[in-house]
Design an enzyme around this catalytic site. Sequence first.
Site, short mmCIF file in Angstrom:
data_model
loop_
_atom_site.label_atom_id
_atom_site.label_comp_id
_atom_site.label_asym_id
_atom_site.label_seq_id
_atom_site.Cartn_x
_atom_site.Cartn_y
_atom_site.Cartn_z
N GLY A 218 0.80 -1.21 0.00
CA GLY A 218 0.00 0.00 0.00
C GLY A 218 0.83 1.27 0.00
CG LEU A 244 -2.78 -2.82 -3.25
CD1 LEU A 244 -2.60 -2.05 -4.55
CD2 LEU A 244 -3.32 -1.93 -2.15
CG ASP A 245 1.09 -3.24 -3.56
OD1 ASP A 245 1.22 -2.89 -4.75
OD2 ASP A 245 0.93 -2.42 -2.63
CD GLU A 246 -1.93 -10.19 -1.41
OE1 GLU A 246 -2.44 -11.22 -1.87
OE2 GLU A 246 -2.19 -9.74 -0.28
#
Length: 300
Positions: A218, A244-246
Amino acid sequence: MSNSLQPSNPSASPSRFALTVVCESACGQVAAVAAFLERHGGYVEQFAVYDDKPTSRFFVRAVFRRAEGTEGGEGGLARMREDFTRLAPSIGAIEWRLHDLAQPLRVLLMVSKLDHCLQDLLGSWQRGEMPMQPVAVVSNHPDLAPMAQAHGLPFHHLPVTAATKPAQEAALLQLVQRHEADIVVLARYMQVLSDELCRKLAGRVINIHHSFLPGFKGARPYHQAYERGVKLIGATAHFATPELDEGPIIEQETERVDHADSPEDLLNVGRRMECTVLSRALRSVLEHRVFTNGQRTVVL
């Protein structure tokens, strides 16, 4: 500067190709691929394989050039593809591609206000070090229009708010299609792509995250790292997914810091790493080294 600027790529020539294959693991696949290349006059420059035991998948990347006297051009490439299409079922090929390295992938670059990653990628391209063809720069702010224009690239300003996000992403998708972009690079584009857009561009969007994932996801990760007193900070390049961001990680790097470093110090160190990590990740994708394997990648 003219929009026709196309720095030379010394590593590419009309006779060089990359064959990438993902198979169900079985015996004889290396021999079959080698025999295929031999039939078509291929002189192998690089050959890398990996057998992933948990998934029973076998990954192959071969870079080769055609011997003199063999049929070149689109006709020769079409015949190679026809031949491999017949071969693929016998070796358990799940997916495969034959890439002409004389035709670099078309890359659409996205930014917000920070210019360090964009400047690094465009500088590498102009020096002939990055085998890509950038097609446009897209931003939700107008600030970096002069940089795009100085490199002879069209600049598209697509401002976005929560209310206009669906329309803005529809316009973005049209630009991807109009410019025939193979890859979209989020070079510090500080907006989260919607789940729908991530699905439509699955496997084609590379993001640089200013943290060593999976930690500090994040916003403001360097400040999160400072507050936790970490001794290592990092940067991560990954494929964008609805989570998100994975997304599958392509490249990472870390650097040691200590208690005396301020959040600003961490930002400075981090920005240098972001440039390095994004450049490495994009180069790997451009050279057809990266295979997605579930939530992971194989980089050959």
